[in-house]
Write an enzyme that holds these catalytic residues in place. Structure first.
Site, PDB file in Angstrom:
ATOM      1  N   ASP A  45       0.743  -1.195  -0.025  1.00 56.12           N
ATOM      2  CA  ASP A  45      -0.081   0.154  -0.036  1.00 56.12           C
ATOM      3  C   ASP A  45       0.851   1.324   0.086  1.00 56.12           C
ATOM      4  O   ASP A  45       0.358   2.252   0.183  1.00 56.12           O
ATOM      5  CB  ASP A  45      -0.868  -0.004   1.375  1.00 56.12           C
ATOM      6  CG  ASP A  45      -1.955  -0.978   1.099  1.00 56.12           C
ATOM      7  OD1 ASP A  45      -2.500  -1.532   0.120  1.00 56.12           O
ATOM      8  OD2 ASP A  45      -2.353  -1.694   2.335  1.00 56.12           O
ATOM      9  N   HIS A 250      28.854   4.185 -11.795  1.00 52.64           N
ATOM     10  CA  HIS A 250      27.420   4.252 -11.175  1.00 52.64           C
ATOM     11  C   HIS A 250      27.336   3.677  -9.976  1.00 52.64           C
ATOM     12  O   HIS A 250      26.364   2.959  -9.746  1.00 52.64           O
ATOM     13  CB  HIS A 250      26.371   4.104 -12.301  1.00 52.64           C
ATOM     14  CG  HIS A 250      26.280   5.371 -13.486  1.00 52.64           C
ATOM     15  ND1 HIS A 250      25.783   4.670 -14.525  1.00 52.64           N
ATOM     16  CD2 HIS A 250      26.640   6.381 -13.633  1.00 52.64           C
ATOM     17  CE1 HIS A 250      25.809   5.785 -15.465  1.00 52.64           C
ATOM     18  NE2 HIS A 250      26.431   6.791 -14.962  1.00 52.64           N
ATOM     19  N   ASP A 267      29.307  12.037  -5.768  1.00 55.69           N
ATOM     20  CA  ASP A 267      28.461  12.662  -7.037  1.00 55.69           C
ATOM     21  C   ASP A 267      27.226  12.857  -6.422  1.00 55.69           C
ATOM     22  O   ASP A 267      26.059  11.799  -6.430  1.00 55.69           O
ATOM     23  CB  ASP A 267      28.628  11.630  -8.413  1.00 55.69           C
ATOM     24  CG  ASP A 267      27.872  12.254  -9.517  1.00 55.69           C
ATOM     25  OD1 ASP A 267      26.971  13.224  -9.454  1.00 55.69           O
ATOM     26  OD2 ASP A 267      28.404  11.812 -10.757  1.00 55.69           O
ATOM     27  N   ASP A 278      23.932  19.253  -9.915  1.00 56.46           N
ATOM     28  CA  ASP A 278      24.844  17.814 -10.292  1.00 56.46           C
ATOM     29  C   ASP A 278      26.367  18.248  -9.992  1.00 56.46           C
ATOM     30  O   ASP A 278      27.038  18.885 -10.851  1.00 56.46           O
ATOM     31  CB  ASP A 278      24.576  17.536 -11.715  1.00 56.46           C
ATOM     32  CG  ASP A 278      25.256  16.197 -12.046  1.00 56.46           C
ATOM     33  OD1 ASP A 278      25.603  15.524 -11.057  1.00 56.46           O
ATOM     34  OD2 ASP A 278      25.069  15.490 -13.069  1.00 56.46           O
ATOM     35  N   HIS A 357      34.073   8.270 -20.309  1.00 55.07           N
ATOM     36  CA  HIS A 357      32.796   8.821 -20.413  1.00 55.07           C
ATOM     37  C   HIS A 357      33.171  10.195 -21.129  1.00 55.07           C
ATOM     38  O   HIS A 357      34.208  10.694 -21.071  1.00 55.07           O
ATOM     39  CB  HIS A 357      32.006   8.954 -18.983  1.00 55.07           C
ATOM     40  CG  HIS A 357      32.612   9.596 -18.044  1.00 55.07           C
ATOM     41  ND1 HIS A 357      32.631  10.956 -17.988  1.00 55.07           N
ATOM     42  CD2 HIS A 357      33.395   9.264 -16.802  1.00 55.07           C
ATOM     43  CE1 HIS A 357      33.377  11.303 -16.798  1.00 55.07           C
ATOM     44  NE2 HIS A 357      33.747  10.311 -16.266  1.00 55.07           N
ATOM     45  N   HIS A 361      27.074  16.901 -19.923  1.00 57.33           N
ATOM     46  CA  HIS A 361      25.577  16.619 -20.570  1.00 57.33           C
ATOM     47  C   HIS A 361      24.626  18.000 -20.165  1.00 57.33           C
ATOM     48  O   HIS A 361      25.211  18.703 -19.275  1.00 57.33           O
ATOM     49  CB  HIS A 361      25.075  15.458 -19.825  1.00 57.33           C
ATOM     50  CG  HIS A 361      25.081  15.364 -18.502  1.00 57.33           C
ATOM     51  ND1 HIS A 361      24.130  16.154 -17.819  1.00 57.33           N
ATOM     52  CD2 HIS A 361      25.612  14.756 -17.697  1.00 57.33           C
ATOM     53  CE1 HIS A 361      24.340  15.902 -16.298  1.00 57.33           C
ATOM     54  NE2 HIS A 361      25.537  14.973 -16.269  1.00 57.33           N
ATOM     55  N   HIS A 368      20.048  14.586 -16.508  1.00 54.05           N
ATOM     56  CA  HIS A 368      20.345  14.341 -17.766  1.00 54.05           C
ATOM     57  C   HIS A 368      19.146  14.783 -18.814  1.00 54.05           C
ATOM     58  O   HIS A 368      18.334  14.381 -19.389  1.00 54.05           O
ATOM     59  CB  HIS A 368      20.667  12.948 -18.356  1.00 54.05           C
ATOM     60  CG  HIS A 368      21.874  12.428 -17.823  1.00 54.05           C
ATOM     61  ND1 HIS A 368      21.949  11.009 -17.429  1.00 54.05           N
ATOM     62  CD2 HIS A 368      22.988  12.765 -17.176  1.00 54.05           C
ATOM     63  CE1 HIS A 368      23.337  10.803 -16.926  1.00 54.05           C
ATOM     64  NE2 HIS A 368      23.769  12.000 -16.654  1.00 54.05           N
ATOM     65  N   GLU A 401      32.620  17.700 -16.500  1.00 58.69           N
ATOM     66  CA  GLU A 401      33.014  16.772 -15.403  1.00 58.69           C
ATOM     67  C   GLU A 401      34.109  15.699 -16.006  1.00 58.69           C
ATOM     68  O   GLU A 401      33.696  14.474 -15.998  1.00 58.69           O
ATOM     69  CB  GLU A 401      31.817  15.846 -15.094  1.00 58.69           C
ATOM     70  CG  GLU A 401      30.934  15.468 -16.251  1.00 58.69           C
ATOM     71  CD  GLU A 401      29.615  14.631 -15.618  1.00 58.69           C
ATOM     72  OE1 GLU A 401      29.793  13.661 -14.835  1.00 58.69           O
ATOM     73  OE2 GLU A 401      28.598  14.975 -15.958  1.00 58.69           O
ATOM     74  N   TYR A 405      40.055   7.150 -13.695  1.00 53.12           N
ATOM     75  CA  TYR A 405      39.562   5.955 -12.820  1.00 53.12           C
ATOM     76  C   TYR A 405      40.730   4.860 -13.317  1.00 53.12           C
ATOM     77  O   TYR A 405      40.742   4.106 -14.187  1.00 53.12           O
ATOM     78  CB  TYR A 405      38.260   5.546 -13.366  1.00 53.12           C
ATOM     79  CG  TYR A 405      37.425   6.593 -13.384  1.00 53.12           C
ATOM     80  CD1 TYR A 405      36.687   7.168 -12.345  1.00 53.12           C
ATOM     81  CD2 TYR A 405      36.758   7.178 -14.756  1.00 53.12           C
ATOM     82  CE1 TYR A 405      35.634   8.042 -12.310  1.00 53.12           C
ATOM     83  CE2 TYR A 405      36.024   8.480 -14.628  1.00 53.12           C
ATOM     84  CZ  TYR A 405      35.644   8.837 -13.448  1.00 53.12           C
ATOM     85  OH  TYR A 405      34.588   9.858 -13.756  1.00 53.12           O
ATOM     86  N   ARG A 422      36.694  12.293 -10.121  1.00 52.25           N
ATOM     87  CA  ARG A 422      35.779  13.028 -10.938  1.00 52.25           C
ATOM     88  C   ARG A 422      35.701  14.422 -10.218  1.00 52.25           C
ATOM     89  O   ARG A 422      35.399  14.334  -9.035  1.00 52.25           O
ATOM     90  CB  ARG A 422      34.479  12.359 -11.495  1.00 52.25           C
ATOM     91  CG  ARG A 422      33.852  13.073 -12.216  1.00 52.25           C
ATOM     92  CD  ARG A 422      32.598  12.264 -12.777  1.00 52.25           C
ATOM     93  NE  ARG A 422      31.645  11.658 -11.813  1.00 52.25           N
ATOM     94  CZ  ARG A 422      31.647  10.349 -11.531  1.00 52.25           C
ATOM     95  NH1 ARG A 422      32.505   9.725 -11.892  1.00 52.25           N
ATOM     96  NH2 ARG A 422      30.687  10.031 -10.434  1.00 52.25           N
ATOM     97  N   GLU A 424      33.193  17.624 -10.850  1.00 50.29           N
ATOM     98  CA  GLU A 424      31.885  18.330 -11.807  1.00 50.29           C
ATOM     99  C   GLU A 424      31.468  19.243 -11.304  1.00 50.29           C
ATOM    100  O   GLU A 424      31.174  19.314 -10.323  1.00 50.29           O
ATOM    101  CB  GLU A 424      31.247  17.066 -11.847  1.00 50.29           C
ATOM    102  CG  GLU A 424      29.754  17.328 -12.468  1.00 50.29           C
ATOM    103  CD  GLU A 424      28.555  16.244 -12.432  1.00 50.29           C
ATOM    104  OE1 GLU A 424      27.866  16.091 -13.126  1.00 50.29           O
ATOM    105  OE2 GLU A 424      28.648  15.613 -11.696  1.00 50.29           O
TER     106      GLU A 424
END
Length: 465
Positions: A45, A250, A267, A278, A357, A361, A368, A401, A405, A422, A424
């Site tokens: 519920d 991710h 991130d 972001d 990557h 974006h 995104h 960004e 890695y 990273r 960003e």
């Protein structure tokens, strides 16, 4: 979402509908339909918190589920904005909270008329009768497409009664995507505020971090700061990745212990009034970069500075990425993680072992965000290839960004293993360059060291964006 909406003057949404209406007039007019979305059950519920559809909210500011906007545009450009929404239901409001209902919604949101969603099917038939075109976001709302299909079938059966049916169904997505790609002042003000909240959250996370804590404890600092300052929710699932986890782009588990000597990559960004921020920052768990960590970090930071410098009107969307890749690749060569010339490393894309990557974006109501990355005016006859990335223009908002890695593997010295970094930021393209409006989040090595040493009491200078 609550009864305090609309959060902006209704004229803001009316201007956006007027822009859309002008686009539809140029194509001969018709009826555009955009729905708000439905509540989704999480389990048993319990529903997931409702988040209104971005396109619908962009045009209406209306926060409730089970609603539909109908924008009716004549070939001459005469326009009506109609809303179908849930009826008032005092018993359900006792359980679930306030509903506007059609009468209140029409007045509060500046619409020409509003009706109960219970009458949607019948009302849709009346709206589409004798129209030439209906506009939908094709492939996005099966229920709406099915309802329109049923109405078209019914209308075609009335041809002997002199009733016409739309003979063209067009996709609305590209028109709305192009409108949303360019942010108005209202949108930019909200996004700057969201960025300030998120930057403060990153600073709190740095100040709180200590060896032996868990990733989820740092995530809690983020969530607390988001909500404390009025954000409705995170804009996306926060990544709080310590050590080797930072090399998982991710990573979502956020459940591991933070070890002395490791880096922590965060991130995370909040959502405010349906607009996303972001930000990614990477810092040492114990408050001090090792020599190897700092060497890699400064390569990534310099790559970001190069990408920021390349973000300006007239540049192509890919230009910041290309600028960052060149700096990253030279850095990998200097660190002896790549052993070849810069030209060979770029031509062979050898850098993709450590950077896989893109550098940015679009950002807006969705993290995104919508909008084509290809030049919409590219024509082979003009010597411009169809796959050419589009030119940046003032009012566009994008992330910047770059990252590196470094997983264990052949040719990777032990001191560089499991370093994932990273950095960003979010940037608005301006008339002369770009505004990095997330610069309050500590980013230089000195600022990070100071914030972690002083428990977050250091003022961060906005020197280089």
């Amino acid at each position: 979402m609550s009864s305090r909406y609309p959060t902006q003057p209704v004229s803001v949404y009316a201007k956006r509908r007027a822009k859309l209406a002008r686009q539809l007039k140029a194509q001969g007019g018709g009826v555009a339909l955009v729905q708000s979305g439905l509540e989704v059950m999480r389990n048993r519920d319990a529903d997931y918190p409702f988040r209104v559809d971005s396109y619908f909210y962009y045009l209406t500011g209306f926060p409730e589920p089970e609603a539909c906007l109908a924008l009716v545009v004549s070939p001459r450009g005469d326009t009506r904005s109609l809303l179908f929404c849930r009826p008032k239901h005092l018993e359900r409001e006792i359980w679930d909270g306030f509903r506007f209902g059609p009468e209140s919604a029409q007045a509060a949101f500046g619409l020409d008329a509003a009706f109960s969603m219970d009458d949607f099917e019948e009302g849709l038939g009346e709206l589409l009768a004798n129209q030439s075109t209906v506009y939908l976001r094709m492939g996005e709302d099966d229920a709406l497409e099915s309802a329109v299909s049923d109405v078209l079938k019914t209308l075609r059966g009335k041809v002997r009664m002199g009733v016409g049916a739309p003979h063209v169904v067009r996709d609305l997505s590209q028109i709305l995507d192009d409108l949303r790609l360019f942010k108005d002042k209202t949108e930019l003000d909200i996004m700057r505020k969201a960025a300030r909240i998120s930057a403060q959250a990153h600073g709190h996370a740095m100040a709180a971090c200590k060896p032996g804590m868990h990733e989820f404890e740092i995530e809690a600092e983020l969530l607390y700061t988001f909500r404390k300052h009025g954000s409705e929710a995170p804009a996306y699932g926060s990544i709080v990745a310590g050590g080797a986890n930072a090399c998982v782009l991710h990573y979502r588990a956020n459940d591991q212990r933070l070890n002395n000597g490791d880096l922590l990559l965060i991130d995370a960004g909040c959502e405010l009034d349906c607009y996303a921020s972001d930000i990614t920052r990477t810092f040492p768990v114990n408050g001090r970069f090792s020599a190897a960590q700092q060497a890699v970090y400064e390569v990534v930071l310099n790559a970001q500075y190069a990408a920021i410098a390349a973000t300006k009107p007239g540049a192509r969307f890919n230009d910041p990425h290309d600028a960052a890749v060149k700096v990253l690749t030279q850095g990998l060569i200097d660190l002896k993680l790549l052993r070849m010339s810069l030209k060979d490393a770029l031509d062979s894309k050898a850098y993709t072992r450590f950077y896989m990557h893109r550098t940015g974006h679009w950002l807006g109501m969705d993290v995104h965000d919508c909008g084509s990355y290809r030049d919409p005016s590219a024509k082979p006859s003009d010597g411009v290839a169809p796959h050419t990335s589009r030119k940046l223009e003032p009012g566009m908002v994008l992330t910047i960004e770059p990252g590196l890695y470094i997983r264990p593997g052949k040719g990777v010295p032990k001191r560089f293993e499991n370093i994932g970094i990273r950095i960003e930021d979010d940037a608005i393209v301006t008339a002369k360059g770009c505004e990095v409006y997330t610069a309050d989040a500590p980013k230089t090595v000195d600022d990070i060291h100071a914030v972690m040493k002083e428990g977050g009491r250091v003022s961060v200078a906005r020197t280089r964006g």
